[in-house]
Design an enzyme around this catalytic site. Structure first.
Site, PDB file in Angstrom:
ATOM      1  N   CYS A   1       0.796  -1.243   0.000  1.00 34.58           N
ATOM      2  CA  CYS A   1       0.000   0.000   0.000  1.00 34.58           C
ATOM      3  C   CYS A   1       0.824   1.287   0.000  1.00 34.58           C
ATOM      4  O   CYS A   1       0.578   2.165  -0.836  1.00 34.58           O
ATOM      5  CB  CYS A   1      -0.983   0.026   1.173  1.00 34.58           C
ATOM      6  SG  CYS A   1      -1.385  -1.551   1.899  1.00 34.58           S
TER       7      CYS A   1
ATOM      8  N   ARG B   1       6.227 -11.569   5.502  1.00 32.47           N
ATOM      9  CA  ARG B   1       5.608 -11.429   6.817  1.00 32.47           C
ATOM     10  C   ARG B   1       6.089 -12.557   7.717  1.00 32.47           C
ATOM     11  O   ARG B   1       6.209 -13.698   7.279  1.00 32.47           O
ATOM     12  CB  ARG B   1       4.079 -11.504   6.702  1.00 32.47           C
ATOM     13  CG  ARG B   1       3.516 -10.352   5.892  1.00 32.47           C
ATOM     14  CD  ARG B   1       2.009 -10.454   5.774  1.00 32.47           C
ATOM     15  NE  ARG B   1       1.519  -9.442   4.845  1.00 32.47           N
ATOM     16  CZ  ARG B   1       0.269  -9.366   4.434  1.00 32.47           C
ATOM     17  NH1 ARG B   1      -0.619 -10.236   4.873  1.00 32.47           N
ATOM     18  NH2 ARG B   1      -0.112  -8.430   3.587  1.00 32.47           N
TER      19      ARG B   1
ATOM     20  N   GLN C   1       1.203 -11.158  -3.564  1.00 37.55           N
ATOM     21  CA  GLN C   1      -0.230 -10.868  -3.564  1.00 37.55           C
ATOM     22  C   GLN C   1      -0.644 -10.356  -4.935  1.00 37.55           C
ATOM     23  O   GLN C   1       0.103  -9.611  -5.565  1.00 37.55           O
ATOM     24  CB  GLN C   1      -0.527  -9.740  -2.571  1.00 37.55           C
ATOM     25  CG  GLN C   1      -0.398 -10.108  -1.125  1.00 37.55           C
ATOM     26  CD  GLN C   1      -0.720  -8.903  -0.263  1.00 37.55           C
ATOM     27  OE1 GLN C   1      -0.064  -7.868  -0.369  1.00 37.55           O
ATOM     28  NE2 GLN C   1      -1.726  -9.034   0.582  1.00 37.55           N
TER      29      GLN C   1
ATOM     30  N   ASP D   1      -2.355  -7.846  -5.717  1.00 41.29           N
ATOM     31  CA  ASP D   1      -2.830  -6.694  -4.961  1.00 41.29           C
ATOM     32  C   ASP D   1      -3.313  -5.586  -5.896  1.00 41.29           C
ATOM     33  O   ASP D   1      -2.902  -5.529  -7.055  1.00 41.29           O
ATOM     34  CB  ASP D   1      -1.632  -6.162  -4.143  1.00 41.29           C
ATOM     35  CG  ASP D   1      -2.078  -5.457  -2.881  1.00 41.29           C
ATOM     36  OD1 ASP D   1      -3.298  -5.329  -2.659  1.00 41.29           O
ATOM     37  OD2 ASP D   1      -1.196  -5.019  -2.128  1.00 41.29           O
TER      38      ASP D   1
ATOM     39  N   HIS E   1      -4.738  -1.230  -5.470  1.00 40.98           N
ATOM     40  CA  HIS E   1      -5.267  -0.114  -4.694  1.00 40.98           C
ATOM     41  C   HIS E   1      -6.021   0.793  -5.626  1.00 40.98           C
ATOM     42  O   HIS E   1      -5.538   1.118  -6.704  1.00 40.98           O
ATOM     43  CB  HIS E   1      -4.144   0.616  -3.969  1.00 40.98           C
ATOM     44  CG  HIS E   1      -3.517  -0.256  -2.926  1.00 40.98           C
ATOM     45  ND1 HIS E   1      -2.352  -0.947  -3.152  1.00 40.98           N
ATOM     46  CD2 HIS E   1      -3.939  -0.594  -1.686  1.00 40.98           C
ATOM     47  CE1 HIS E   1      -2.071  -1.667  -2.074  1.00 40.98           C
ATOM     48  NE2 HIS E   1      -3.011  -1.480  -1.170  1.00 40.98           N
TER      49      HIS E   1
ATOM     50  N   LYS F   1     -14.935  -4.562   5.334  1.00 45.53           N
ATOM     51  CA  LYS F   1     -14.378  -5.379   4.251  1.00 45.53           C
ATOM     52  C   LYS F   1     -15.305  -6.518   3.865  1.00 45.53           C
ATOM     53  O   LYS F   1     -16.181  -6.915   4.625  1.00 45.53           O
ATOM     54  CB  LYS F   1     -13.017  -5.944   4.658  1.00 45.53           C
ATOM     55  CG  LYS F   1     -13.102  -6.884   5.848  1.00 45.53           C
ATOM     56  CD  LYS F   1     -11.803  -7.646   6.064  1.00 45.53           C
ATOM     57  CE  LYS F   1     -11.932  -8.569   7.262  1.00 45.53           C
ATOM     58  NZ  LYS F   1     -10.846  -9.496   7.424  1.00 45.53           N
TER      59      LYS F   1
ATOM     60  N   HIS G   1      -8.368  -1.391  -0.820  1.00 44.48           N
ATOM     61  CA  HIS G   1      -7.340  -2.425  -0.995  1.00 44.48           C
ATOM     62  C   HIS G   1      -8.076  -3.671  -1.437  1.00 44.48           C
ATOM     63  O   HIS G   1      -9.107  -3.998  -0.862  1.00 44.48           O
ATOM     64  CB  HIS G   1      -6.648  -2.821   0.311  1.00 44.48           C
ATOM     65  CG  HIS G   1      -6.157  -1.706   1.148  1.00 44.48           C
ATOM     66  ND1 HIS G   1      -4.820  -1.446   1.298  1.00 44.48           N
ATOM     67  CD2 HIS G   1      -6.804  -0.793   1.907  1.00 44.48           C
ATOM     68  CE1 HIS G   1      -4.665  -0.429   2.129  1.00 44.48           C
ATOM     69  NE2 HIS G   1      -5.848  -0.014   2.511  1.00 44.48           N
TER      70      HIS G   1
HETATM   71 ZN   LIG Z   1      -3.166  -2.372   0.639  1.00 37.91          ZN
END
Ligand SMILES: [Zn+2]
Ligand SMILES: [Zn+2]
Length: 578
Positions: free
Chosen positions: A272, A301, A319, A321, A323, A403, A449
């Site tokens: 992010c 992580r 990911q 991912d 945004h 979410k 996200h």
């Molecule tokens: Zn994010």
């Protein structure tokens, strides 16, 4: 678990403990509860149990059950209980921990008495003799503490009928056969090496082929849906993670900083803040929104060693991912867009059943109640408009916004958490993210996200188990295996491979020393969708004889026809083989 089943299973753990004591009179007994899938009991034993021991114990259990013994409950004083269990150190510990005033109870059947709250069946005759089975032994520690002596945990399962037991055992077998760690090794898809480190995945050529097919499809689907793809580095200055709040709220999952030229840097646990910096490189106008940036971003992580599991739980993963920066007015429609793209991608990957969850405002949160309400309503409206049934997880949202989580169901009906779509009021605030509105004033965008597959590693693990390694053609690591009948056809096969590869089809030639039948078997074992056998006749006529991995024989056809059939199936991301 229903009470009746719980009583049955828990009673069997007592019967098992009696049988174990019969075999090992000095055994120390720990605890023996009923669990979701059956029951277990932990023992401290003089030696390691073998599979033969389990058979003996199971036999002995049947004998005990046939004795038609009643389960008798008794209440004891602490003193009586201590005396009764004077040779059982773990039981003594449990007795000492029972709070004053709470009744201490035992259950006795036949010659065996256990410290126990119950409940149990009335009599061992209530236990069906042919509907239970001991499954395996694994290591366990008293109270789960590694400093305590290692115990042996015997797992068993039990049902009311033999049919239920058989169905359960068949399913267990199926789960074992589909285990992605087993198939990953057999099919050479990925490798985990101690020398690399725990939870860090090596994608072998065949696994990497599946991944790049997925990535390619993912990129084109995102391009069509109005996304741009971006890339960002794997490390960033520690200060960035302080501003984002990760250093305060997420540090347990982050690795220690490294120093570069006197400044601290951190491996990224999330993508992010990078996308936010891209946004902030210049002023943004409302005309640019929604701004959709997607990245196959690799993050690191920390996970405890004990929870790492194949590809499903790892320490470094990528990911899918994205945004999305939107104005408050755009939120509703954008959530619908995201869910549409999500369902399309999941369906294409072979998943058409989902469990959908909407998580709402937790106690600790940032952002006004009004914004939370609006965002939650937007998520609800999108789910309803798409006709998706969902459950509400009250108070389970992230502190920065509500979410939607989507769990996919695999071929065995098991659920896997993949998709998450999160509304965020927090990061735009922390990083002072703004856009200039139609009114010429600065406003704060809402950030969304989202990850659809979640982690590529985990998604790959799910795909392996879902398809049992027999991927649809568009994902298959090797799509076509050319098998010459004799050495005379090798040259023709080579030319076919070149022609197929020219149009992007993953074809290879088996020119090894094995005989044709063996080569076909090998290709079957590797779950190659098409085995193309070429004899003299095919070579002369420019044909190929096509066998499917399902054993179906399509017979000879012109190479051009085979090629266009394949391209139709691959480009259409079809699940079919013909
Ligand atoms: Zn994010
Ligand atoms: Zn009990």
């Amino acid at each position: 678990m229903e009470e009746r089943l719980l009583k049955l299973r828990h009673s069997l753990s007592h019967v098992m403990a009696q049988a174990v004591l019969g075999k090992f009179p000095d055994a120390m007994l720990a605890i023996g509860p009923a669990i979701e899938e059956g029951f277990y009991y932990d023992f401290l034993l003089p030696r390691a149990l073998t599979p033969e021991d389990l058979q003996d114990i199971e036999q002995e259990m049947r004998k005990i059950i046939k004795g038609r013994h009643s389960f008798i409950r008794r209440e004891l004083s602490r003193e009586e209980a201590r005396k009764l269990f004077r040779n059982q150190r773990f039981k003594l510990e449990l007795i000492d921990e029972l709070p004053e005033g709470e009744p201490i109870t035992t259950y006795t059947h036949d010659t065996f008495t256990d410290l126990c709250r119950g409940p149990h069946v009335d009599n061992t005759k209530d236990i069906p003799i042919n509907a239970f089975k001991l499954l395996e032994v694994s290591g366990a520690y008293w109270r789960g503490d590694e400093r305590n002596p290692q115990l042996q945990r015997i797992y068993g399962t039990a049902f009311f009928t033999k049919e239920e037991l058989d169905a359960y055992l068949t399913r267990l077998e199926e789960i074992k056969e589909r285990d992605h760690r087993k198939l990953g090794k057999e099919l050479e898809l990925f490798h985990l090496s101690d020398e690399i480190g725990s939870g860090l995945v090596l994608w072998l050529p065949k696994g990497a082929a599946v991944r790049s097919a997925l990535e390619e499809y993912w990129r084109s689907a995102h391009f069509k849906a109005g996304y741009s793809v971006v890339y960002s580095p794997h490390i960033a200055r520690l200060d960035l993670w302080k501003t984002s709040g990760h250093w305060d709220f997420y540090r347990d999952n982050m690795y220690s900083p490294m120093e570069i030229d006197g400044q601290d840097y951190e491996l990224k646990p999330m993508n992010c803040p990078f996308h936010i910096q891209m946004y902030k490189m210049r002023n943004r106008s409302y005309r640019e929104l929604p701004l959709r940036w997607a990245e196959l971003g690799t993050v690191y992580r920390y996970e405890r060693g004990g929870v790492l599991h194949g590809l499903m739980r790892v320490r470094g993963f990528t990911q899918d991912d994205a945004h999305i920066f939107v104005t408050p007015e755009q939120l509703n429609q954008e959530i619908i867009n995201i869910l549409n793209l999500n369902l399309e991608i999941l369906r294409t990957c072979g998943f058409s059943e989902y469990d959908v969850f909407l998580s709402t405002m937790p106690q600790k949160h940032v952002g006004s109640d009004e914004n939370w309400q609006k965002a939650t309503d937007a998520l609800k409206a999108a789910l309803e408009k798409m006709g998706l049934t969902y459950k509400i997880d009250p108070g389970e949202g992230v502190f920065y916004g509500p979410k939607i989580d989507i769990k996919i169901k695999d071929a065995l009906g098991r659920s896997w958490q993949c998709t998450t779509v999160q509304v965020d009021f927090n990061l735009p605030e922390r990083f002072h993210v703004t856009y200039v509105g139609g009114d010429g004033l600065e406003h704060q965008p809402i950030m969304i996200h989202r990850a659809l597959m979640g982690s590529l590693e985990r998604f790959f693990g799910v795909l392996i188990e879902h398809y049992k390694g027999a991927f649809p053609v568009w994902m298959a690591p090797v799509q076509v295996r050319l098998i010459p009948v004799t050495d005379k056809q090798v040259d023709y096969c080579r030319r076919v491979v070149v022609q197929l590869r020219d149009v992007g089809i993953r074809a290879e030639l088996d020119d090894g020393p094995d005989r044709m039948q063996k080569k076909i078997r090998t290709a079957q074992q590797e779950k190659v969708p098409y085995q193309v056998v070429v004899g003299q006749r095919e070579a002369e006529l420019g044909q190929v004889a096509v066998r499917l991995r399902t054993n179906e024989d399509l017979g000879p056809m012109p190479l051009s026809e085979f090629k266009s059939m394949l391209l139709r199936i691959i480009d259409g991301h079809s699940q079919a083989l013909k």
